[in-house]
Design a protein around this motif. Structure first.
Motif, mmCIF file in Angstrom:
data_model
loop_
_atom_site.group_PDB
_atom_site.id
_atom_site.type_symbol
_atom_site.label_atom_id
_atom_site.label_comp_id
_atom_site.label_asym_id
_atom_site.label_seq_id
_atom_site.Cartn_x
_atom_site.Cartn_y
_atom_site.Cartn_z
ATOM 1 N N ARG A 195 54.566 48.381 44.218
ATOM 2 C CA ARG A 195 53.359 47.857 44.867
ATOM 3 C C ARG A 195 52.174 47.854 43.902
ATOM 4 O O ARG A 195 51.355 46.924 43.904
ATOM 5 C CB ARG A 195 53.030 48.678 46.113
ATOM 6 C CG ARG A 195 54.116 48.594 47.178
ATOM 7 C CD ARG A 195 53.738 49.235 48.489
ATOM 8 N NE ARG A 195 54.866 49.227 49.407
ATOM 9 C CZ ARG A 195 55.246 48.179 50.137
ATOM 10 N NH1 ARG A 195 54.539 47.064 50.049
ATOM 11 N NH2 ARG A 195 56.283 48.245 50.936
ATOM 12 N N SER A 249 52.712 45.054 41.421
ATOM 13 C CA SER A 249 52.575 43.755 42.083
ATOM 14 C C SER A 249 51.113 43.343 42.194
ATOM 15 O O SER A 249 50.763 42.175 41.961
ATOM 16 C CB SER A 249 53.219 43.794 43.471
ATOM 17 O OG SER A 249 54.603 44.039 43.381
ATOM 18 N N HIS A 250 50.249 44.291 42.549
ATOM 19 C CA HIS A 250 48.821 43.985 42.629
ATOM 20 C C HIS A 250 48.257 43.678 41.240
ATOM 21 O O HIS A 250 47.376 42.829 41.102
ATOM 22 C CB HIS A 250 48.072 45.154 43.258
ATOM 23 C CG HIS A 250 48.173 45.191 44.755
ATOM 24 N ND1 HIS A 250 47.424 44.376 45.570
ATOM 25 C CD2 HIS A 250 48.955 45.935 45.580
ATOM 26 C CE1 HIS A 250 47.723 44.621 46.842
ATOM 27 N NE2 HIS A 250 48.648 45.565 46.870
ATOM 28 N N GLN A 251 48.761 44.358 40.223
ATOM 29 C CA GLN A 251 48.309 44.062 38.861
ATOM 30 C C GLN A 251 48.711 42.648 38.444
ATOM 31 O O GLN A 251 47.953 41.949 37.760
ATOM 32 C CB GLN A 251 48.881 45.090 37.883
ATOM 33 C CG GLN A 251 48.427 44.903 36.437
ATOM 34 C CD GLN A 251 49.023 45.930 35.502
ATOM 35 O OE1 GLN A 251 49.636 46.908 35.942
ATOM 36 N NE2 GLN A 251 48.877 45.712 34.205
ATOM 37 N N CYS A 267 49.082 40.059 40.410
ATOM 38 C CA CYS A 267 48.350 39.051 41.186
ATOM 39 C C CYS A 267 46.896 38.886 40.755
ATOM 40 O O CYS A 267 46.211 37.991 41.282
ATOM 41 C CB CYS A 267 48.411 39.392 42.672
ATOM 42 S SG CYS A 267 50.051 39.223 43.394
ATOM 43 N N ASN A 268 46.420 39.716 39.845
ATOM 44 C CA ASN A 268 45.036 39.594 39.395
ATOM 45 C C ASN A 268 44.869 38.336 38.542
ATOM 46 O O ASN A 268 45.605 38.121 37.584
ATOM 47 C CB ASN A 268 44.628 40.834 38.592
ATOM 48 C CG ASN A 268 44.526 42.070 39.457
ATOM 49 O OD1 ASN A 268 44.301 41.989 40.663
ATOM 50 N ND2 ASN A 268 44.692 43.230 38.853
ATOM 51 N N THR A 295 52.984 40.911 48.489
ATOM 52 C CA THR A 295 51.676 41.097 47.869
ATOM 53 C C THR A 295 51.025 39.757 47.554
ATOM 54 O O THR A 295 49.814 39.584 47.747
ATOM 55 C CB THR A 295 51.806 41.930 46.588
ATOM 56 O OG1 THR A 295 52.486 43.158 46.881
ATOM 57 C CG2 THR A 295 50.441 42.244 46.004
ATOM 58 N N CYS A 296 51.818 38.805 47.081
ATOM 59 C CA CYS A 296 51.277 37.472 46.788
ATOM 60 C C CYS A 296 50.737 36.814 48.053
ATOM 61 O O CYS A 296 49.676 36.170 48.028
ATOM 62 C CB CYS A 296 52.357 36.594 46.158
ATOM 63 S SG CYS A 296 52.783 37.031 44.462
ATOM 64 N N TRP A 297 51.442 36.982 49.168
ATOM 65 C CA TRP A 297 50.969 36.390 50.418
ATOM 66 C C TRP A 297 49.653 37.027 50.857
ATOM 67 O O TRP A 297 48.726 36.335 51.295
ATOM 68 C CB TRP A 297 52.034 36.552 51.500
ATOM 69 C CG TRP A 297 51.601 36.010 52.827
ATOM 70 C CD1 TRP A 297 51.600 34.708 53.219
ATOM 71 C CD2 TRP A 297 51.070 36.769 53.925
ATOM 72 N NE1 TRP A 297 51.114 34.600 54.503
ATOM 73 C CE2 TRP A 297 50.769 35.842 54.955
ATOM 74 C CE3 TRP A 297 50.815 38.122 54.126
ATOM 75 C CZ2 TRP A 297 50.244 36.239 56.184
ATOM 76 C CZ3 TRP A 297 50.294 38.522 55.340
ATOM 77 C CH2 TRP A 297 50.008 37.596 56.363
ATOM 78 N N LYS A 298 49.547 38.347 50.736
ATOM 79 C CA LYS A 298 48.306 39.022 51.128
ATOM 80 C C LYS A 298 47.149 38.668 50.201
ATOM 81 O O LYS A 298 45.994 38.619 50.640
ATOM 82 C CB LYS A 298 48.520 40.539 51.137
ATOM 83 C CG LYS A 298 49.427 41.029 52.251
ATOM 84 C CD LYS A 298 49.434 42.530 52.368
ATOM 85 C CE LYS A 298 50.114 43.171 51.186
ATOM 86 N NZ LYS A 298 50.249 44.645 51.353
ATOM 87 N N ARG A 299 47.431 38.421 48.942
ATOM 88 C CA ARG A 299 46.381 38.103 47.974
ATOM 89 C C ARG A 299 46.113 36.603 47.859
ATOM 90 O O ARG A 299 45.262 36.177 47.077
ATOM 91 C CB ARG A 299 46.777 38.654 46.594
ATOM 92 C CG ARG A 299 46.938 40.174 46.531
ATOM 93 C CD ARG A 299 45.593 40.875 46.474
ATOM 94 N NE ARG A 299 44.868 40.484 45.274
ATOM 95 C CZ ARG A 299 44.977 41.113 44.094
ATOM 96 N NH1 ARG A 299 45.788 42.157 43.972
ATOM 97 N NH2 ARG A 299 44.279 40.720 43.064
ATOM 98 N N VAL A 320 48.278 34.250 46.769
ATOM 99 C CA VAL A 320 48.905 33.739 45.557
ATOM 100 C C VAL A 320 50.211 33.053 45.937
ATOM 101 O O VAL A 320 50.997 33.581 46.731
ATOM 102 C CB VAL A 320 49.155 34.877 44.542
ATOM 103 C CG1 VAL A 320 49.861 34.351 43.302
ATOM 104 C CG2 VAL A 320 47.844 35.542 44.155
#
Length: 271
Positions: A166, A169-171, A173-174, A213-217, A219
């Motif tokens: 997790r 994944s956030h890194q 999506c930046n 994570t991509c969906w939440k961000r 992306v």
């Protein structure tokens, strides 16, 4: 008698071993089943629990699943929520990702992340704990205590792996708008000579968490064909031929483009 049961789609009765059933479901709950950090379960009544997140406005709790793990009891609530899920469209900067055993991920912007060996590092301790279990009398209290220590170690390794996925994944999506990963045959890789290391890497779970994570961000996430991604130059599109596993550098004889083999495959995936 067995033929009658089979014709009525009842199946055959099975022996319910103690400890085999680790979860049970309440398919229906009363209205407003959560109050003051407690959940009301049928027959059982009010049970205190730690609520990890709030129920969304307009959400209706439909059912509850109680799960028994090594670290304790958990309740999973299923919520029906009348909301339209937006579909993320391709936009922004593309990012290709190539996964491997030497480098867990290699991105098209030349980011190389070493593979953490969660299970391999815990394997020595796990072997010791399993050896202690084998020396205990089956069914005794000491046998159950030793088994619980093994289960706790497995759960700790799984939690460490999921938490790291997790964070990475956030890194990823930046500052990107699209993420492309290879559609790998994970079952075939897990049955090969390096199956234990492939299972420890857990690419399937990583792709699932990355997609969430991509969906939440916001992306865009897409899987692409993994065939010949390391055999075609991402700079000019000329086939460079099949490479051996020991060959870790991409050298194009046509345009002179040189980079890491995994980075070249990631850049080709994002094109």
């Amino acid at each position: 008698m067995s033929e009658v049961l089979w014709e009525q789609n009842h199946g055959f009765p099975r022996f319910k071993k103690r400890g085999a059933m680790r979860s049970f479901v309440f398919p229906q709950l009363s209205s407003n089943p959560i109050q003051n950090s407690s959940v009301k379960l049928p027959v059982i009544g009010w049970v205190k629990f730690w609520q990890s997140r709030a129920i969304p406005d307009g959400g209706i709790i439909k059912q509850a699943r109680v799960v028994n793990r090594a670290s304790g009891w958990y309740v999973m609530l299923t919520v029906a929520w009348d909301v339209k899920i937006p579909e993320v469209m391709p936009h922004g900067n593309p990012l290709g990702i190539d996964v491997g055993l030497t480098n867990f991920i290699a991105t098209s912007n030349s980011l190389l992340v070493k593979r953490p060996r969660f299970f391999i590092e815990a394997e020595r301790k796990l072997k010791l704990l399993q050896k202690r279990v084998s020396k205990k009398r089956i069914g005794s209290n000491n046998w159950r205590k030793a088994q619980k220590k093994v289960a706790l170690l497995h759960e700790y390794v799984a939690n460490c792996r999921s938490d790291w996925y997790r964070k990475i994944s956030h890194q990823i999506c930046n500052d990107v708008g699209m993420v492309f990963v290879e559609d790998l045959n994970l079952v075939g890789l897990s049955r090969g000579m390096l199956g234990k290391h492939c299972l420890d890497a857990g690419w399937g779970q990583f792709f699932t968490i990355l997609e969430q994570t991509c969906w939440k961000r916001g992306v865009y996430f897409q899987k692409v064909d993994a065939k010949k991604t390391s055999q075609i130059c991402p700079n000019c599109g000329v086939a460079t031929g099949k490479k051996e596993l020991s060959e870790r550098t991409h050298n194009c004889s046509n345009c002179g483009y040189t980079t890491d083999r995994d980075v070249a495959a990631a850049r080709f995936s994002s094109n």
